[in-house]
Design a protein around this motif. Structure first.
Motif, mmCIF file in Angstrom:
data_model
loop_
_atom_site.group_PDB
_atom_site.id
_atom_site.type_symbol
_atom_site.label_atom_id
_atom_site.label_comp_id
_atom_site.label_asym_id
_atom_site.label_seq_id
_atom_site.Cartn_x
_atom_site.Cartn_y
_atom_site.Cartn_z
ATOM 1 N N ALA A 205 0.820 -1.212 0.000
ATOM 2 C CA ALA A 205 0.000 0.000 0.000
ATOM 3 C C ALA A 205 0.852 1.259 0.000
ATOM 4 C CB ALA A 205 -0.926 -0.001 1.214
ATOM 5 N N TRP A 206 1.972 1.222 0.709
ATOM 6 C CA TRP A 206 2.820 2.402 0.826
ATOM 7 C C TRP A 206 3.586 2.705 -0.466
ATOM 8 C CZ3 TRP A 206 5.308 0.770 6.139
ATOM 9 C CH2 TRP A 206 4.353 0.947 7.164
ATOM 10 N N ALA A 207 3.999 1.681 -1.185
ATOM 11 C CA ALA A 207 4.833 1.868 -2.381
ATOM 12 C C ALA A 207 4.386 0.890 -3.462
ATOM 13 C CB ALA A 207 6.304 1.674 -2.043
ATOM 14 N N PRO A 208 3.320 1.219 -4.180
ATOM 15 C CA PRO A 208 2.742 0.263 -5.134
ATOM 16 C C PRO A 208 3.645 -0.123 -6.293
ATOM 17 C CG PRO A 208 1.170 2.004 -4.590
ATOM 18 C CD PRO A 208 2.483 2.429 -4.029
ATOM 19 N N GLY B 231 8.284 -9.916 -1.864
ATOM 20 C CA GLY B 231 8.597 -11.338 -1.783
ATOM 21 C C GLY B 231 8.881 -11.779 -0.363
ATOM 22 N N THR B 232 8.650 -13.047 -0.098
ATOM 23 C CA THR B 232 8.993 -13.639 1.197
ATOM 24 C C THR B 232 10.287 -14.435 1.040
ATOM 25 O OG1 THR B 232 7.661 -15.629 0.763
ATOM 26 C CG2 THR B 232 6.588 -13.812 1.921
ATOM 27 N N ALA B 233 11.223 -14.173 1.944
ATOM 28 C CA ALA B 233 12.517 -14.868 1.864
ATOM 29 C C ALA B 233 13.040 -15.229 3.260
ATOM 30 C CB ALA B 233 13.537 -13.979 1.133
ATOM 31 N N ILE B 234 12.388 -16.146 3.944
ATOM 32 C CA ILE B 234 11.345 -17.002 3.406
ATOM 33 C C ILE B 234 10.281 -17.246 4.471
ATOM 34 C CG2 ILE B 234 12.713 -18.233 1.692
ATOM 35 C CD1 ILE B 234 12.207 -19.870 5.025
ATOM 36 N N MET C 143 -1.969 -12.022 -0.542
ATOM 37 C CA MET C 143 -0.931 -11.084 -0.964
ATOM 38 C C MET C 143 -0.935 -10.929 -2.483
ATOM 39 S SD MET C 143 0.768 -9.444 1.316
ATOM 40 C CE MET C 143 1.715 -8.788 -0.051
ATOM 41 N N ALA C 144 -1.112 -12.024 -3.194
ATOM 42 C CA ALA C 144 -1.082 -11.975 -4.657
ATOM 43 C C ALA C 144 -2.249 -11.177 -5.220
ATOM 44 C CB ALA C 144 -1.083 -13.390 -5.232
ATOM 45 N N THR C 145 -3.387 -11.194 -4.546
ATOM 46 C CA THR C 145 -4.524 -10.399 -5.014
ATOM 47 C C THR C 145 -4.415 -8.945 -4.568
ATOM 48 O OG1 THR C 145 -5.822 -11.153 -3.100
ATOM 49 C CG2 THR C 145 -6.101 -12.347 -5.175
ATOM 50 N N ALA C 146 -3.734 -8.700 -3.448
ATOM 51 C CA ALA C 146 -3.524 -7.325 -2.997
ATOM 52 C C ALA C 146 -2.505 -6.599 -3.865
ATOM 53 C CB ALA C 146 -3.076 -7.312 -1.542
ATOM 54 N N ALA C 147 -1.559 -7.352 -4.422
ATOM 55 C CA ALA C 147 -0.496 -6.766 -5.247
ATOM 56 C C ALA C 147 -0.380 -7.586 -6.529
ATOM 57 C CB ALA C 147 0.821 -6.755 -4.479
ATOM 58 N N PRO C 148 -1.337 -7.463 -7.443
ATOM 59 C CA PRO C 148 -1.365 -8.326 -8.630
ATOM 60 C C PRO C 148 -0.071 -8.232 -9.445
ATOM 61 C CG PRO C 148 -3.415 -7.088 -8.429
ATOM 62 C CD PRO C 148 -2.468 -6.515 -7.427
ATOM 63 N N ASP D 156 -5.687 -13.824 -9.962
ATOM 64 C CA ASP D 156 -5.727 -13.910 -11.419
ATOM 65 C C ASP D 156 -4.387 -14.380 -11.969
ATOM 66 O OD1 ASP D 156 -8.342 -13.046 -11.504
ATOM 67 O OD2 ASP D 156 -7.792 -10.930 -11.716
ATOM 68 N N GLN D 157 -3.323 -13.984 -11.302
ATOM 69 C CA GLN D 157 -1.973 -14.380 -11.700
ATOM 70 C C GLN D 157 -1.315 -15.075 -10.519
ATOM 71 O OE1 GLN D 157 0.365 -11.234 -13.405
ATOM 72 N NE2 GLN D 157 2.290 -12.320 -13.140
ATOM 73 N N PRO D 158 -1.257 -16.416 -10.507
ATOM 74 C CA PRO D 158 -0.620 -17.097 -9.392
ATOM 75 C C PRO D 158 0.816 -16.622 -9.206
ATOM 76 C CG PRO D 158 -1.786 -18.668 -10.770
ATOM 77 C CD PRO D 158 -1.770 -17.362 -11.520
ATOM 78 N N PRO D 159 1.244 -16.408 -7.964
ATOM 79 C CA PRO D 159 2.605 -15.914 -7.748
ATOM 80 C C PRO D 159 3.633 -17.003 -8.024
ATOM 81 C CG PRO D 159 1.588 -16.471 -5.653
ATOM 82 C CD PRO D 159 0.513 -16.612 -6.700
ATOM 83 N N PRO D 160 4.823 -16.614 -8.471
ATOM 84 C CA PRO D 160 5.894 -17.604 -8.557
ATOM 85 C C PRO D 160 6.215 -18.148 -7.173
ATOM 86 C CG PRO D 160 6.745 -15.381 -8.896
ATOM 87 C CD PRO D 160 5.258 -15.273 -8.874
ATOM 88 N N VAL D 161 6.583 -19.408 -7.123
ATOM 89 C CA VAL D 161 6.948 -20.061 -5.869
ATOM 90 C C VAL D 161 8.437 -20.390 -5.936
ATOM 91 C CG1 VAL D 161 6.549 -22.018 -4.337
ATOM 92 C CG2 VAL D 161 4.632 -21.009 -5.591
#
Length: 320
Positions: A53-56, A61-64, A82-87, A152-157
């Motif tokens: 929200a602060w810096a769109p 990413g989570t590490a990890i 998270m993936a839907t909040a930041a497509p 809509d766009q699954p995140p990379p794992v």
């Protein structure tokens, strides 16, 4: 080469609620990514939710996130949220974590780590695509989980990996690897194992940095972190594989005998200088670029030693 330049969040030295103004300015300083870590501080998702929200413009990413400490369905829900909040701007990095975090701190048996990560990756692939999952995996079972939030766009794992087996898993079943506690030269050793699963796999590296601090002070800070991590069995095995067994044996012996002060003193300067980037900021930036030249696609700075976070962020910004 890469145009990515990340930093670990939350930033040290500031309460999470006080970090907004710095996070907002990261893109203007040249940072493209923020990646969270999860051990005994902030959880992996809250800092990213705030940053989204602060810096769109930032990638997140989570590490990890440990593969043990959340149930598979809960982990899938957090990732999908998270993936839907930041497509298109979120990547999920998962890994075994360590026996200290999983077993000693969370009371969860640290059993079959390779199989657990593999099974979680396979489950997440299905769940994040919206599939109803009923499956008996080797390390857990899921009966009838239907995702209620499907991005809509699954995140990379991505898979946190140290030695060859997990590195190859990261390349074969994941979208890449998250690596840390290694030198730029070590990157050349680990990357081929990931690329065996595909040449375009992402390599995220957390790189520990202490800019603009004198060498004696920086090495003192770094030694404490090295001792804390490299005495954990998974990291000890990693550095034995990388060829540091002889140089680190005195540290391991002193630590095992309860001599913490002696263990710190036994860590050679050469090991410190390989694993923690320190010195003038311009030199530190050059060293980060050595990691990129060796095969890292997303360098993620992990400042150490406290200090003014704004000073560190400005000093380590890609353009200086």
């Amino acid at each position: 080469m890469t145009d990515r330049w990340g930093v670990t969040v939350p930033l040290d030295g500031l309460a999470l609620a006080e970090q907004r103004s710095l996070i907002e300015r990261l893109p203007d300083l040249g940072y493209t990514d923020v990646w969270s870590a999860e051990a005994n501080g902030a959880d992996a998702f809250t800092p990213l939710a705030l940053a989204s929200a602060w810096a769109p413009r930032l990638r997140l990413g989570t590490a990890i996130v440990p593969a043990y400490t959340r149930g598979p369905a809960t982990l899938a829900m957090s990732a999908a949220s998270m993936a839907t909040a930041a497509p298109g701007r979120f990547a999920l990095g998962i890994g075994t974590s360590s026996d200290v975090v999983v077993q000693r701190w969370n009371g969860i048996p640290f059993d079959r780590p390779y199989q657990r990560v593999r099974d979680v990756v396979r489950f997440l692939r299905a769940a994040l695509e919206g599939q109803k999952v009923t499956e008996s995996y080797e390390t857990f079972e899921v009966a009838g989980f239907t995702p209620g939030v499907v991005p809509d766009q699954p995140p990379p794992v991505l898979v946190a990996a140290l030695r060859p087996g997990m590195l190859r898993l990261a390349g074969r079943e994941g979208d890449g690897a998250v690596i840390n506690w290694l030198s730029a030269e070590d990157v050349r050793t680990v990357v081929p194992h990931v690329h065996a699963g595909g040449a375009n796999k992402e390599i995220v590296a957390r790189i520990f940095v202490i800019p603009d601090v004198d060498a004696e002070t920086a090495r003192g800070i770094a030694r404490r972190a090295i001792a804390a991590y490299l005495n954990v069995p998974v990291y000890r095995a990693f550095h034995e594989w990388l060829g540091r067994a002889e140089r680190l044996a005195p540290m391991w012996r002193a630590w095992r005998e309860g001599d913490r002060k002696g263990a710190l003193a036994a860590i050679p300067d050469s090991v410190v200088d390989e694993l923690v980037v320190h010195g003038p900021a311009e030199y530190c930036r050059e060293q980060v670029r050595r990691y990129v030249a060796a095969g890292v696609t997303t360098p993620v700075l992990a400042p150490m030693g406290g200090g003014d976070p704004e000073r560190v962020l400005r000093a380590m910004a890609p353009a200086g």
